[in-house]
Design a protein around this motif. Structure first.
Motif, PDB file in Angstrom:
ATOM      1  N   GLY A   8       0.871  -1.101  -0.123  1.00 50.81           N
ATOM      2  CA  GLY A   8       0.127   0.028   0.146  1.00 50.81           C
ATOM      3  C   GLY A   8       0.896   1.082   0.064  1.00 50.81           C
ATOM      4  O   GLY A   8       0.232   2.331   0.059  1.00 50.81           O
ATOM      5  N   GLY A   9       2.075   1.033  -0.036  1.00 51.71           N
ATOM      6  CA  GLY A   9       2.928   2.414   0.031  1.00 51.71           C
ATOM      7  C   GLY A   9       3.027   3.175  -1.276  1.00 51.71           C
ATOM      8  O   GLY A   9       2.394   2.544  -2.185  1.00 51.71           O
ATOM      9  N   GLY A  10       3.485   4.112  -1.487  1.00 52.86           N
ATOM     10  CA  GLY A  10       3.699   4.935  -2.822  1.00 52.86           C
ATOM     11  C   GLY A  10       3.697   6.242  -2.630  1.00 52.86           C
ATOM     12  O   GLY A  10       4.189   6.894  -1.615  1.00 52.86           O
ATOM     13  N   LEU A  11       3.618   6.991  -3.870  1.00 48.91           N
ATOM     14  CA  LEU A  11       3.726   8.437  -3.768  1.00 48.91           C
ATOM     15  C   LEU A  11       2.499   9.448  -3.809  1.00 48.91           C
ATOM     16  O   LEU A  11       1.651   8.835  -4.430  1.00 48.91           O
ATOM     17  CB  LEU A  11       4.599   8.690  -5.085  1.00 48.91           C
ATOM     18  CG  LEU A  11       4.870  10.500  -5.277  1.00 48.91           C
ATOM     19  CD1 LEU A  11       5.853  11.111  -4.296  1.00 48.91           C
ATOM     20  CD2 LEU A  11       5.343  10.440  -6.808  1.00 48.91           C
ATOM     21  N   VAL A  12       2.595  10.114  -2.834  1.00 44.55           N
ATOM     22  CA  VAL A  12       1.157  10.930  -2.848  1.00 44.55           C
ATOM     23  C   VAL A  12       1.681  12.360  -2.630  1.00 44.55           C
ATOM     24  O   VAL A  12       2.594  12.740  -1.900  1.00 44.55           O
ATOM     25  CB  VAL A  12       0.407  10.338  -1.674  1.00 44.55           C
ATOM     26  CG1 VAL A  12       1.194  10.478  -0.264  1.00 44.55           C
ATOM     27  CG2 VAL A  12      -1.066  10.724  -1.692  1.00 44.55           C
ATOM     28  N   GLN A 110       9.311  -6.000   5.888  1.00 47.31           N
ATOM     29  CA  GLN A 110      10.335  -5.739   5.181  1.00 47.31           C
ATOM     30  C   GLN A 110      10.244  -4.438   4.913  1.00 47.31           C
ATOM     31  O   GLN A 110      11.198  -3.573   4.585  1.00 47.31           O
ATOM     32  CB  GLN A 110      10.429  -6.711   4.003  1.00 47.31           C
ATOM     33  CG  GLN A 110       9.466  -5.904   2.814  1.00 47.31           C
ATOM     34  CD  GLN A 110       7.802  -6.520   2.772  1.00 47.31           C
ATOM     35  OE1 GLN A 110       7.520  -6.886   3.823  1.00 47.31           O
ATOM     36  NE2 GLN A 110       7.184  -5.947   2.332  1.00 47.31           N
ATOM     37  N   GLY A 111       9.195  -3.701   5.063  1.00 47.13           N
ATOM     38  CA  GLY A 111       8.993  -2.238   4.867  1.00 47.13           C
ATOM     39  C   GLY A 111       8.200  -1.842   3.628  1.00 47.13           C
ATOM     40  O   GLY A 111       8.369  -2.603   2.653  1.00 47.13           O
ATOM     41  N   THR A 112       7.622  -0.847   3.780  1.00 46.74           N
ATOM     42  CA  THR A 112       7.258  -0.430   2.475  1.00 46.74           C
ATOM     43  C   THR A 112       7.202   1.297   2.236  1.00 46.74           C
ATOM     44  O   THR A 112       7.041   1.742   3.354  1.00 46.74           O
ATOM     45  CB  THR A 112       5.520  -0.403   2.370  1.00 46.74           C
ATOM     46  OG1 THR A 112       4.967  -0.073   0.853  1.00 46.74           O
ATOM     47  CG2 THR A 112       4.688   0.176   3.271  1.00 46.74           C
ATOM     48  N   GLN A 113       7.589   1.832   1.262  1.00 39.84           N
ATOM     49  CA  GLN A 113       8.092   3.091   1.044  1.00 39.84           C
ATOM     50  C   GLN A 113       6.857   4.045   0.898  1.00 39.84           C
ATOM     51  O   GLN A 113       6.002   3.798   0.182  1.00 39.84           O
ATOM     52  CB  GLN A 113       9.000   3.404  -0.125  1.00 39.84           C
ATOM     53  CG  GLN A 113       9.343   4.929  -0.265  1.00 39.84           C
ATOM     54  CD  GLN A 113      10.370   5.301   0.794  1.00 39.84           C
ATOM     55  OE1 GLN A 113      11.279   4.698   1.246  1.00 39.84           O
ATOM     56  NE2 GLN A 113      10.096   6.559   1.140  1.00 39.84           N
ATOM     57  N   VAL A 114       6.763   4.998   1.903  1.00 39.18           N
ATOM     58  CA  VAL A 114       5.719   6.121   1.712  1.00 39.18           C
ATOM     59  C   VAL A 114       6.569   7.381   1.396  1.00 39.18           C
ATOM     60  O   VAL A 114       7.381   7.827   2.156  1.00 39.18           O
ATOM     61  CB  VAL A 114       4.886   6.532   2.963  1.00 39.18           C
ATOM     62  CG1 VAL A 114       4.017   7.490   2.823  1.00 39.18           C
ATOM     63  CG2 VAL A 114       4.117   4.855   3.106  1.00 39.18           C
ATOM     64  N   THR A 115       6.090   8.227   0.306  1.00 40.62           N
ATOM     65  CA  THR A 115       6.724   9.477  -0.038  1.00 40.62           C
ATOM     66  C   THR A 115       5.663  10.355  -0.123  1.00 40.62           C
ATOM     67  O   THR A 115       4.870  10.304  -1.135  1.00 40.62           O
ATOM     68  CB  THR A 115       7.664   9.345  -1.287  1.00 40.62           C
ATOM     69  OG1 THR A 115       8.507   8.426  -1.257  1.00 40.62           O
ATOM     70  CG2 THR A 115       8.273  10.618  -1.875  1.00 40.62           C
ATOM     71  N   VAL A 116       5.698  11.513   0.575  1.00 42.85           N
ATOM     72  CA  VAL A 116       4.792  12.493   0.198  1.00 42.85           C
ATOM     73  C   VAL A 116       5.399  13.803  -0.169  1.00 42.85           C
ATOM     74  O   VAL A 116       6.244  14.115   0.368  1.00 42.85           O
ATOM     75  CB  VAL A 116       4.163  13.002   1.597  1.00 42.85           C
ATOM     76  CG1 VAL A 116       3.221  14.006   1.523  1.00 42.85           C
ATOM     77  CG2 VAL A 116       3.659  11.590   2.259  1.00 42.85           C
ATOM     78  N   SER A 117       5.012  14.285  -1.521  1.00 39.65           N
ATOM     79  CA  SER A 117       5.697  15.484  -2.250  1.00 39.65           C
ATOM     80  C   SER A 117       4.934  16.640  -1.557  1.00 39.65           C
ATOM     81  O   SER A 117       3.850  16.631  -1.633  1.00 39.65           O
ATOM     82  CB  SER A 117       5.448  15.132  -3.424  1.00 39.65           C
ATOM     83  OG  SER A 117       4.128  15.148  -4.013  1.00 39.65           O
TER      84      SER A 117
END
Length: 118
Positions: A8-12, A110-117
């Motif tokens: 469910g992680g991602g760029l938002v 293992q972790g999931t990347q969340v990036t908030v721009s």
């Protein structure tokens, strides 16, 4: 041995929402306290949210209170983290955890990347 798999992680964009999921296997899910930690680049890993195994009580890092919600579905062996009103400072790798104590987990995903721009 418990296995935890996040998704469910991602760029938002700032102000957006994401929902993280963590599927557990290999253990008695309903007996474990579940949690989410995160680690931003150059920073130490920190607690974000946790939920007890017994009564579903939830706990949050102060900076995410009112924006993040942790929940669990024992029938699906899954824990969720709904993240709303995301900020750039929420950018991190998010880890799902399980254990007998929220603050000291025994198992990590293992972790999931969340990036908030911004």
């Amino acid at each position: 041995q418990v296995q935890l798999v996040e998704s469910g992680g991602g760029l938002v964009q700032t102000g957006g929402s994401l929902r993280l999921s963590c599927a557990a296997s290999g253990g008695t899910f309903s007996s474990y306290a579940m949690g989410w930690f995160r680690q931003a680049p150059g920073k130490e890993r920190e607690f974000v949210a946790g939920i007890s195994w017994s009564d579903g009580s939830s706990y949050y890092k102060d900076s995410v209170k009112g924006r993040f919600t942790i929940s669990r579905d024992n029938a699906k062996n899954t824990v969720y983290l709904q993240m709303n009103s995301l900020k750039p400072e929420d950018t991190a790798v998010y880890y799902c955890t399980a254990g007998y104590h929220i603050a000291s987990p025994d198992y990590w995903g293992q972790g999931t990347q969340v990036t908030v721009s911004s």
